[in-house]
Design an enzyme around this catalytic site. Structure first.
Site, PDB file in Angstrom:
ATOM      1  N   ARG A 130      71.731  40.614 -49.151  1.00 53.69           N
ATOM      2  CA  ARG A 130      72.241  39.231 -49.120  1.00 53.69           C
ATOM      3  C   ARG A 130      72.888  38.794 -50.430  1.00 53.69           C
ATOM      4  NH1 ARG A 130      67.478  38.529 -46.261  1.00 53.69           N
ATOM      5  NH2 ARG A 130      67.891  38.467 -44.019  1.00 53.69           N
ATOM      6  N   LYS A 152      87.699  36.565 -54.107  1.00 57.81           N
ATOM      7  CA  LYS A 152      88.031  36.982 -52.734  1.00 57.81           C
ATOM      8  C   LYS A 152      87.718  38.466 -52.592  1.00 57.81           C
ATOM      9  CE  LYS A 152      91.858  33.979 -51.370  1.00 57.81           C
ATOM     10  NZ  LYS A 152      93.260  34.042 -50.895  1.00 57.81           N
ATOM     11  N   GLU A 194     103.249  40.237 -59.670  1.00 53.15           N
ATOM     12  CA  GLU A 194     102.267  39.137 -59.659  1.00 53.15           C
ATOM     13  C   GLU A 194     102.251  38.413 -61.012  1.00 53.15           C
ATOM     14  OE1 GLU A 194     100.799  38.466 -56.765  1.00 53.15           O
ATOM     15  OE2 GLU A 194     100.320  40.320 -55.703  1.00 53.15           O
ATOM     16  N   LYS A 235      95.499  32.098 -63.334  1.00 48.92           N
ATOM     17  CA  LYS A 235      94.706  32.277 -62.116  1.00 48.92           C
ATOM     18  C   LYS A 235      93.378  31.542 -62.236  1.00 48.92           C
ATOM     19  CE  LYS A 235      93.208  34.842 -58.307  1.00 48.92           C
ATOM     20  NZ  LYS A 235      93.354  35.990 -57.439  1.00 48.92           N
ATOM     21  N   GLU A 245      90.714  27.806 -51.528  1.00 53.81           N
ATOM     22  CA  GLU A 245      92.102  27.785 -51.042  1.00 53.81           C
ATOM     23  C   GLU A 245      92.349  26.736 -49.964  1.00 53.81           C
ATOM     24  OE1 GLU A 245      94.032  31.676 -50.715  1.00 53.81           O
ATOM     25  OE2 GLU A 245      95.317  30.868 -49.156  1.00 53.81           O
ATOM     26  N   ARG A 249      95.382  26.518 -54.560  1.00 51.60           N
ATOM     27  CA  ARG A 249      95.290  27.982 -54.634  1.00 51.60           C
ATOM     28  C   ARG A 249      96.342  28.639 -53.739  1.00 51.60           C
ATOM     29  NH1 ARG A 249      89.785  31.808 -54.910  1.00 51.60           N
ATOM     30  NH2 ARG A 249      90.941  33.754 -55.095  1.00 51.60           N
ATOM     31  N   ASN A 253     100.217  32.245 -53.160  1.00 49.54           N
ATOM     32  CA  ASN A 253     100.863  32.968 -52.063  1.00 49.54           C
ATOM     33  C   ASN A 253     102.382  32.970 -52.174  1.00 49.54           C
ATOM     34  OD1 ASN A 253      98.432  33.605 -50.807  1.00 49.54           O
ATOM     35  ND2 ASN A 253      98.364  31.636 -49.748  1.00 49.54           N
ATOM     36  N   HIS A 256     104.390  35.693 -50.631  1.00 41.53           N
ATOM     37  CA  HIS A 256     103.481  36.489 -49.798  1.00 41.53           C
ATOM     38  C   HIS A 256     103.704  36.336 -48.302  1.00 41.53           C
ATOM     39  CE1 HIS A 256     101.540  37.319 -53.583  1.00 41.53           C
ATOM     40  NE2 HIS A 256     100.635  38.084 -53.019  1.00 41.53           N
ATOM     41  N   HIS A 260     104.128  39.805 -46.914  1.00 44.01           N
ATOM     42  CA  HIS A 260     103.163  40.418 -45.988  1.00 44.01           C
ATOM     43  C   HIS A 260     103.853  40.942 -44.731  1.00 44.01           C
ATOM     44  CE1 HIS A 260      99.279  38.449 -47.737  1.00 44.01           C
ATOM     45  NE2 HIS A 260      99.530  39.618 -48.291  1.00 44.01           N
ATOM     46  N   HIS A 274     102.097  46.737 -52.177  1.00 45.41           N
ATOM     47  CA  HIS A 274     101.898  45.291 -52.053  1.00 45.41           C
ATOM     48  C   HIS A 274     102.754  44.506 -53.056  1.00 45.41           C
ATOM     49  CE1 HIS A 274     100.006  41.404 -51.504  1.00 45.41           C
ATOM     50  NE2 HIS A 274      99.805  41.360 -52.805  1.00 45.41           N
TER      51      HIS A 274
HETATM   52  N1  LIG Z   1      90.943  39.852 -53.803  1.00 44.15           N
HETATM   53  C1  LIG Z   1      92.107  39.344 -54.148  1.00 44.15           C
HETATM   54  O1  LIG Z   1      92.207  38.195 -54.570  1.00 44.15           O
HETATM   55  C2  LIG Z   1      93.330  40.219 -54.067  1.00 44.15           C
HETATM   56  C3  LIG Z   1      94.510  39.774 -54.667  1.00 44.15           C
HETATM   57  C4  LIG Z   1      95.615  40.618 -54.642  1.00 44.15           C
HETATM   58  C5  LIG Z   1      95.523  41.855 -54.018  1.00 44.15           C
HETATM   59  N2  LIG Z   1      94.354  42.237 -53.440  1.00 44.15           N
HETATM   60  C6  LIG Z   1      94.223  43.562 -52.792  1.00 44.15           C
HETATM   61  O2  LIG Z   1      94.378  44.556 -53.801  1.00 44.15           O
HETATM   62  C7  LIG Z   1      94.822  45.751 -53.175  1.00 44.15           C
HETATM   63  C8  LIG Z   1      95.895  46.391 -54.020  1.00 44.15           C
HETATM   64  O3  LIG Z   1      95.364  46.663 -55.300  1.00 44.15           O
HETATM   65  P1  LIG Z   1      96.065  47.699 -56.287  1.00 44.15           P
HETATM   66  O4  LIG Z   1      97.507  47.454 -56.328  1.00 44.15           O
HETATM   67  O5  LIG Z   1      95.280  47.671 -57.526  1.00 44.15           O
HETATM   68  O6  LIG Z   1      95.919  49.093 -55.498  1.00 44.15           O
HETATM   69  P2  LIG Z   1      94.862  50.280 -55.533  1.00 44.15           P
HETATM   70  O7  LIG Z   1      93.498  49.823 -55.803  1.00 44.15           O
HETATM   71  O8  LIG Z   1      95.101  51.071 -54.298  1.00 44.15           O
HETATM   72  O9  LIG Z   1      95.369  51.131 -56.782  1.00 44.15           O
HETATM   73  C9  LIG Z   1      96.641  51.736 -56.740  1.00 44.15           C
HETATM   74  C10 LIG Z   1      96.568  53.244 -57.031  1.00 44.15           C
HETATM   75  O10 LIG Z   1      96.395  53.443 -58.416  1.00 44.15           O
HETATM   76  C11 LIG Z   1      95.295  54.306 -58.676  1.00 44.15           C
HETATM   77  N3  LIG Z   1      94.742  53.863 -59.954  1.00 44.15           N
HETATM   78  C12 LIG Z   1      94.011  52.753 -60.191  1.00 44.15           C
HETATM   79  N4  LIG Z   1      93.793  52.595 -61.498  1.00 44.15           N
HETATM   80  C13 LIG Z   1      94.375  53.637 -62.115  1.00 44.15           C
HETATM   81  C14 LIG Z   1      94.506  54.020 -63.469  1.00 44.15           C
HETATM   82  N5  LIG Z   1      94.023  53.264 -64.463  1.00 44.15           N
HETATM   83  N6  LIG Z   1      95.169  55.159 -63.756  1.00 44.15           N
HETATM   84  C15 LIG Z   1      95.712  55.917 -62.751  1.00 44.15           C
HETATM   85  N7  LIG Z   1      95.638  55.586 -61.459  1.00 44.15           N
HETATM   86  C16 LIG Z   1      94.975  54.466 -61.145  1.00 44.15           C
HETATM   87  C17 LIG Z   1      94.395  54.147 -57.489  1.00 44.15           C
HETATM   88  O11 LIG Z   1      93.582  55.264 -57.303  1.00 44.15           O
HETATM   89  C18 LIG Z   1      95.397  53.964 -56.358  1.00 44.15           C
HETATM   90  O12 LIG Z   1      95.853  55.215 -55.930  1.00 44.15           O
HETATM   91  C19 LIG Z   1      95.295  45.372 -51.791  1.00 44.15           C
HETATM   92  O13 LIG Z   1      94.357  45.840 -50.836  1.00 44.15           O
HETATM   93  C20 LIG Z   1      95.303  43.860 -51.826  1.00 44.15           C
HETATM   94  O14 LIG Z   1      95.030  43.283 -50.560  1.00 44.15           O
HETATM   95  C21 LIG Z   1      93.262  41.438 -53.459  1.00 44.15           C
HETATM   96 ZN   LIG Z   2      99.512  39.609 -54.014  1.00 47.47          ZN
END
Ligand SMILES: NC(=O)c1ccc[n+]([C@@H]2O[C@H](COP(=O)([O-])OP(=O)(O)OC[C@H]3O[C@@H](n4cnc5c(N)ncnc54)[C@H](O)[C@@H]3O)[C@@H](O)[C@H]2O)c1
Ligand SMILES: [Zn+2]
Length: 375
Positions: A130, A152, A194, A235, A245, A249, A253, A256, A260, A274
């Protein structure tokens, strides 16, 4: 505004959320303090590091060493890299592993990775026993400036992206900017979309600084740290005003809604990351704002020029492979969470640094605009 700001000391950004408040520590080499920071917040706690195989190869040993140096017992849970990891089977795997490793209520989950690991580990922590505390250690630019902050968490469902999840704020974020040295340039550029977004939302001076200094940001060093700190501050301020949101917040987007739809049309694949979809979406949001007479065409052009300069896609034709169809894009947009009874909520702009929530955009206008862009 042209000289890169030097950060002699690591920057600290506070996220003010009452009893759920926490700090974001930003600077090169900060992962070395991971163990001591955890020990200070939770004396005697053990830690479970959740990471992906790629990040493990580069940075897991250093994370484990930092924990061991402060006497923090640690376990490791390694998942495959990639968006497909944000899934129910992986949630089950992480939750089971946390229990098998005897991670208790006062222990902590360390999410070491990009947004995929952060969202998955955060969600697993939110529901195991939990609610376990999470320390986010973001390793991509996108995660350092966006996903690790704000609470999130979640996974994707067959019906769409991020449809299952929970709000679960971390107890600490450690953004060790040196971890980005191993990140491929394409991933860095995706996260940069971003960063630019924060300037476009409400900080025109920051956008102008990025236009002048983006090469230094990409090269690493103080300019990169500065851009990350400014982004985290932006942020944190928005999240503190509107944690769930229901208001401001939504400005995050920007780009986005279009983004998306394009990301989904490209199959959430390597064709369009993304952040790349967000860059395209931002350009479309500005072009659409100009078309509606809200923003000057020259401002929209300036946004597109900057994002193209850093190597981000800015035209639908930049997406490799088949061009998405108009019907497909409109159907995808209608499925988005931001649609209410045929009217779309968009983030539009009156100019650079002047974005606003437009809750009542006519779908017909969007169709006409997309038809023009696809022609
Ligand atoms: N929670 C939120 O508020 C929020 C906001 C924006 C995006 N997201 C989510 O985040 C995700 C995308 O995140 P991302 O772009 O970080 O992608 P990711 O986590 O897939 O990382 C991208 C790639 O880089 C590699 N990698 C990570 N760090 C590394 C490093 N230091 N050196 C070498 N390789 C490395 C990973 O293994 C992966 O292959 C999406 O699923 C999106 O929906 C969430
Ligand atoms: Zn984003």
């Amino acid at each position: 505004m042209t000289a890169p700001v030097r950060l002699a000391e690591p920057a600290n950004v506070h996220v003010a959320l009452g009893e759920r408040s926490y700090d974001i520590a930003i600077g090169p080499g900060l992962m070395a303090r991971l163990g001591s920071r955890i020990a200070a917040l939770r004396p005697g706690a053990a830690a479970a590091i959740v990471t992906d195989e790629t990040v493990a190869r580069h940075h897991l040993a250093a994370a484990e060493a930092a924990l061991a140096a402060a006497g923090v017992r640690s376990a490791r849970i390694v998942v495959p890299p990639g968006e497909a990891t944000k899934s129910w089977p992986m949630v089950e795997r992480v939750c089971d592993a946390l229990l098998a490793e005897k991670i208790e209520r006062r222990d902590v989950v360390v999410a070491l990775g990009g947004g995929v690991v952060g969202d998955l580990a955060g969600f697993a922590a939110a529901i195991t026993r939990r609610g376990l505390d999470v320390v986010q250690v973001p390793t991509t630019l996108l995660a350092q400036v966006d996903s690790s902050v704000g609470g999130k968490t979640g996974i994707n469902a067959a019906q769409g992206k991020n449809l299952v999840g929970a709000f679960h704020q971390p107890m600490l974020v450690i953004a060790d900017t040196a971890l980005l040295d191993t990140l491929p340039r394409r991933q860095f550029a995706a996260g940069y979309a971003e960063v630019a977004k924060y300037g476009l939302i409400d900080d025109a001076a920051f956008f102008a600084w990025l236009e002048a200094n983006w090469r230094d940001v990409f090269a690493g060093g103080p300019a990169r740290d500065h851009a990350i700190a400014v982004s985290c501050r932006a942020k944190a301020a928005i999240v503190a005003r509107d944690e769930r949101e229901t208001g401001d917040r939504q400005l995050l987007n920007l780009g986005h809604t279009f983004g998306h739809a394009l990301e989904a049309a490209a199959g959430f694949s390597d064709r369009l990351l993304h952040g790349e979809a967000v860059a395209l979406g931002i350009v479309l949001a500005y072009a659409f704002s100009a078309r509606l007479g809200l923003a000057a065409a020259a401002e929209a052009e300036r946004v597109a020029t900057h994002l193209a300069a850093v190597g981000l896609p800015t035209r639908i034709a930049d997406i490799p492979g088949a061009t998405p169809g108009l019907d497909q894009l409109m159907a995808l947009m209608a499925q988005d969470k931001k649609v209410k009874r045929g009217r779309l909520t968009f983030i539009l702009a009156r100019g650079i640094g002047r974005s606003f929530i437009a809750p009542d955009v006519d779908a017909g206008e969007v169709t006409a605009f997309f038809a023009e862009k696809l022609a």
